[in-house]
Design a protein around this motif. Sequence first.
Motif, mmCIF file in Angstrom:
data_model
loop_
_atom_site.group_PDB
_atom_site.id
_atom_site.type_symbol
_atom_site.label_atom_id
_atom_site.label_comp_id
_atom_site.label_asym_id
_atom_site.label_seq_id
_atom_site.Cartn_x
_atom_site.Cartn_y
_atom_site.Cartn_z
ATOM 1 N N LEU A 20 3.237 -2.400 -8.049
ATOM 2 C CA LEU A 20 4.335 -1.636 -7.465
ATOM 3 C C LEU A 20 4.559 -0.421 -8.344
ATOM 4 O O LEU A 20 4.839 -0.564 -9.531
ATOM 5 C CB LEU A 20 5.593 -2.507 -7.393
ATOM 6 C CG LEU A 20 5.399 -3.923 -6.814
ATOM 7 C CD1 LEU A 20 6.687 -4.724 -6.902
ATOM 8 C CD2 LEU A 20 4.881 -3.865 -5.383
ATOM 9 N N VAL A 21 4.437 0.780 -7.767
ATOM 10 C CA VAL A 21 4.408 1.995 -8.578
ATOM 11 C C VAL A 21 5.466 2.994 -8.107
ATOM 12 O O VAL A 21 5.417 3.477 -6.975
ATOM 13 C CB VAL A 21 3.024 2.683 -8.529
ATOM 14 C CG1 VAL A 21 2.996 3.883 -9.468
ATOM 15 C CG2 VAL A 21 1.919 1.693 -8.866
ATOM 16 N N GLU A 22 6.408 3.281 -9.006
ATOM 17 C CA GLU A 22 7.377 4.349 -8.759
ATOM 18 C C GLU A 22 6.804 5.653 -9.306
ATOM 19 O O GLU A 22 6.135 5.655 -10.327
ATOM 20 C CB GLU A 22 8.702 4.040 -9.458
ATOM 21 C CG GLU A 22 9.373 2.775 -8.934
ATOM 22 C CD GLU A 22 10.705 2.528 -9.596
ATOM 23 O OE1 GLU A 22 11.614 3.377 -9.477
ATOM 24 O OE2 GLU A 22 10.841 1.466 -10.257
ATOM 25 N N TRP A 23 7.061 6.764 -8.642
ATOM 26 C CA TRP A 23 6.579 8.093 -9.027
ATOM 27 C C TRP A 23 5.051 8.108 -9.122
ATOM 28 O O TRP A 23 4.462 8.395 -10.161
ATOM 29 C CB TRP A 23 7.226 8.555 -10.341
ATOM 30 C CG TRP A 23 8.713 8.499 -10.298
ATOM 31 C CD1 TRP A 23 9.515 7.538 -10.861
ATOM 32 C CD2 TRP A 23 9.603 9.404 -9.644
ATOM 33 N NE1 TRP A 23 10.835 7.798 -10.588
ATOM 34 C CE2 TRP A 23 10.924 8.957 -9.843
ATOM 35 C CE3 TRP A 23 9.402 10.568 -8.903
ATOM 36 C CZ2 TRP A 23 12.035 9.605 -9.340
ATOM 37 C CZ3 TRP A 23 10.503 11.228 -8.393
ATOM 38 C CH2 TRP A 23 11.802 10.740 -8.621
ATOM 39 N N PRO A 24 4.341 7.830 -8.013
ATOM 40 C CA PRO A 24 2.890 7.616 -8.049
ATOM 41 C C PRO A 24 2.005 8.849 -7.872
ATOM 42 O O PRO A 24 0.791 8.700 -7.726
ATOM 43 C CB PRO A 24 2.693 6.688 -6.845
ATOM 44 C CG PRO A 24 3.693 7.189 -5.857
ATOM 45 C CD PRO A 24 4.909 7.530 -6.699
ATOM 46 N N ASP A 25 2.543 10.052 -7.899
ATOM 47 C CA ASP A 25 1.751 11.235 -7.556
ATOM 48 C C ASP A 25 0.459 11.371 -8.359
ATOM 49 O O ASP A 25 -0.589 11.711 -7.804
ATOM 50 C CB ASP A 25 2.584 12.511 -7.693
ATOM 51 C CG ASP A 25 3.648 12.607 -6.606
ATOM 52 O OD1 ASP A 25 3.518 11.919 -5.575
ATOM 53 O OD2 ASP A 25 4.607 13.365 -6.796
ATOM 54 N N LEU A 26 0.501 11.124 -9.659
ATOM 55 C CA LEU A 26 -0.720 11.233 -10.476
ATOM 56 C C LEU A 26 -1.729 10.127 -10.171
ATOM 57 O O LEU A 26 -2.930 10.320 -10.320
ATOM 58 C CB LEU A 26 -0.378 11.193 -11.965
ATOM 59 C CG LEU A 26 0.255 12.442 -12.553
ATOM 60 C CD1 LEU A 26 0.698 12.182 -13.991
ATOM 61 C CD2 LEU A 26 -0.721 13.608 -12.515
ATOM 62 N N LEU A 27 -1.240 8.998 -9.746
ATOM 63 C CA LEU A 27 -2.112 7.848 -9.501
ATOM 64 C C LEU A 27 -2.840 7.940 -8.161
ATOM 65 O O LEU A 27 -3.995 7.516 -8.054
ATOM 66 C CB LEU A 27 -1.292 6.557 -9.554
ATOM 67 C CG LEU A 27 -2.040 5.263 -9.288
ATOM 68 C CD1 LEU A 27 -3.105 5.021 -10.352
ATOM 69 C CD2 LEU A 27 -1.069 4.098 -9.218
ATOM 70 N N LYS A 28 -2.214 8.489 -7.151
ATOM 71 C CA LYS A 28 -2.788 8.488 -5.793
ATOM 72 C C LYS A 28 -4.239 8.972 -5.734
ATOM 73 O O LYS A 28 -5.063 8.321 -5.093
ATOM 74 C CB LYS A 28 -1.923 9.309 -4.835
ATOM 75 C CG LYS A 28 -0.787 8.514 -4.268
ATOM 76 C CD LYS A 28 -0.253 9.130 -2.991
ATOM 77 C CE LYS A 28 0.756 10.180 -3.273
ATOM 78 N NZ LYS A 28 1.438 10.657 -2.063
ATOM 79 N N ILE A 46 2.914 -9.860 -11.215
ATOM 80 C CA ILE A 46 3.255 -8.637 -10.482
ATOM 81 C C ILE A 46 3.407 -7.541 -11.526
ATOM 82 O O ILE A 46 4.080 -7.730 -12.539
ATOM 83 C CB ILE A 46 4.585 -8.812 -9.716
ATOM 84 C CG1 ILE A 46 4.502 -9.999 -8.762
ATOM 85 C CG2 ILE A 46 4.959 -7.514 -8.990
ATOM 86 C CD1 ILE A 46 5.864 -10.491 -8.287
ATOM 87 N N TYR A 47 2.778 -6.388 -11.279
ATOM 88 C CA TYR A 47 2.890 -5.253 -12.196
ATOM 89 C C TYR A 47 3.783 -4.189 -11.564
ATOM 90 O O TYR A 47 3.593 -3.822 -10.405
ATOM 91 C CB TYR A 47 1.509 -4.668 -12.505
ATOM 92 C CG TYR A 47 0.587 -5.651 -13.161
ATOM 93 C CD1 TYR A 47 0.801 -6.063 -14.470
ATOM 94 C CD2 TYR A 47 -0.491 -6.187 -12.466
ATOM 95 C CE1 TYR A 47 -0.036 -6.975 -15.085
ATOM 96 C CE2 TYR A 47 -1.339 -7.105 -13.070
ATOM 97 C CZ TYR A 47 -1.105 -7.491 -14.372
ATOM 98 O OH TYR A 47 -1.938 -8.400 -14.970
#
Length: 137
Positions: free
Chosen positions: A101-109, A71-72
């Motif tokens: 599982l990604v916290e603060w994902p705005d750049l990734l979306k 799990i990442y």
Amino acid sequence: MDFTYTLDQIEEASNFVLENANSKIILFEGEMGAGKTTLIKELVKKLGSQDIVSSPTFSLVNEYETDNDTIYHFDLYRVNDEEELYNFGIETYIYNDKYVLVEWPDLLKPMLQESFTILKFETTNNNSRRINLINTK
């Protein structure tokens, strides 16, 4: 779809997420202190890992092992642009069949080409939390 819970109902919240998410890529959105990492701890436990879960604020990614999977867990709060994501190889994590599982994902979306699940956290009265689960594609 919404789910409201208190800290003593965290197991039910994690069951709700695992039963309703249509993707292993789960994005956690909400203010600091909204309960993102707390829910991730329970999800990692529910997925079969006995590793100690902590927010990867400075390392960017933590890996947790289960008997037959990895799990990442990302915290992208300190990432400034997409180039930083590519520099540490984000695409190798998001294009596999592992939980991400990604916290603060705005750049990734904008980089995500496959379906993913968004959890939007809101603190309500009496220290309860509401998560709004949104499945994409």
